[in-house]
Design a protein around this motif. Structure first.
Motif, PDB file in Angstrom:
ATOM      1  N   SER A  83      -9.144 -76.804 -19.542  1.00  0.00           N
ATOM      2  CA  SER A  83      -9.801 -77.826 -20.355  1.00  0.00           C
ATOM      3  C   SER A  83     -10.691 -77.171 -21.406  1.00  0.00           C
ATOM      4  O   SER A  83     -11.061 -75.989 -21.297  1.00  0.00           O
ATOM      5  N   GLN A  84     -11.042 -77.941 -22.439  1.00  0.00           N
ATOM      6  CA  GLN A  84     -12.014 -77.495 -23.439  1.00  0.00           C
ATOM      7  C   GLN A  84     -13.445 -77.783 -23.006  1.00  0.00           C
ATOM      8  O   GLN A  84     -14.385 -77.389 -23.697  1.00  0.00           O
ATOM      9  N   GLY A  95     -16.548 -70.504 -22.528  1.00  0.00           N
ATOM     10  CA  GLY A  95     -15.828 -70.174 -23.743  1.00  0.00           C
ATOM     11  C   GLY A  95     -16.484 -70.773 -24.975  1.00  0.00           C
ATOM     12  O   GLY A  95     -17.585 -71.330 -24.932  1.00  0.00           O
ATOM     13  N   ASN A  96     -15.790 -70.684 -26.073  1.00  0.00           N
ATOM     14  CA  ASN A  96     -16.298 -71.196 -27.341  1.00  0.00           C
ATOM     15  C   ASN A  96     -15.904 -72.652 -27.554  1.00  0.00           C
ATOM     16  O   ASN A  96     -14.921 -73.129 -26.983  1.00  0.00           O
ATOM     17  N   ILE A  97     -16.669 -73.357 -28.400  1.00  0.00           N
ATOM     18  CA  ILE A  97     -16.373 -74.757 -28.700  1.00  0.00           C
ATOM     19  C   ILE A  97     -14.969 -74.886 -29.270  1.00  0.00           C
ATOM     20  O   ILE A  97     -14.574 -74.153 -30.185  1.00  0.00           O
TER      21      ILE A  97
END
Length: 224
Positions: A83-84, A95-97
């Motif tokens: 998932s983000q 993680g990064n956006i």
């Protein structure tokens, strides 16, 4: 010694899970239901939110005993989550956006387990719980929301036992053979420590209980 009121629950389902050390991607299950898990079940029946202080009051006012009529078979379910919007242990985005990240999750369940729960407290509270269990405000589950009971949880309110220990040993069972029983410790008992969630702040803490093994002969027709 006079008898005391005993609320009897039967916890049976395809899957159950009662976390004792659950952290992030590793969700364990104890071999017996936890007191906090049983209180959470009653809270669902009453319609009490998870962070509500009324759950602390229930935990304080109720004493429970547990019997493993059928211990069940442990099963580990392995998940890969992508998932983000996954968060790390500090509640920050992994993680990064805009980027996807992956989380591995191990979840332990008990397959085909069957537990008898004996609960005592004041009459008014127990009758309130009976009404709620017969007409629950929210769905009842066995430790996790995916674990649905395969039979009604409420199994009666009895006044024929003089103690929780007597009740949990003598309540009829559809099973036979050796069974573990667990009761809340009183002063002078030989105890073991169980991990359980401290109601109110959801921190795992130790709780003193007594355990013994009994042998029961199954009673035909009970809880079928």
């Amino acid at each position: 010694m006079s008898s005391i009121p005993i609320l009897i629950l039967r916890l049976e389902g395809v899957l159950q899970s009662w976390g004792e050390h659950s952290k992030w991607g590793y969700r364990d299950s104890a071999s017996l239901p936890t007191k906090s898990g049983v209180i959470g079940l009653l809270g669902c029946a009453l319609g009490i939110p998870r962070e509500d202080t009324r759950l602390i009051d229930l935990h304080r006012r109720l004493k429970i005993a547990i019997r493993a009529d059928r211990a069940g078979i442990p099963m580990v379910d392995f998940h890969t989550i992508r998932s983000q919007y996954l968060l790390d242990a500090q509640g920050k985005l992994r993680g990064n956006i805009g980027e996807y990240s992956t989380l591995l999750s191990h979840r332990t369940y008990l397959q085909d387990a069957y537990f008898t729960i004996a609960i005592t407290g004041d009459d008014e509270l127990l009758h309130c719980l009976v009404e709620a269990l017969n007409k629950p405000k929210w769905p009842i589950y066995l430790g996790r929301k995916s674990c649905i009971p395969s039979r009604p949880v409420y199994d009666g309110l009895s006044n024929q036992y003089k103690s929780l220990e007597q009740a949990i040993q003598e309540i009829p069972s559809p099973e036979t053979g050796q069974m573990i029983i667990e009761t809340e410790a009183v002063h002078g008992d030989t105890t073991i420590e169980r991990r359980d969630i401290s109601m109110g702040n959801r921190v795992f803490r130790s709780r003193s209980v007594t355990r013994k093994i009994i042998r029961k002969e199954g009673v035909k027709g009970v809880s079928e």
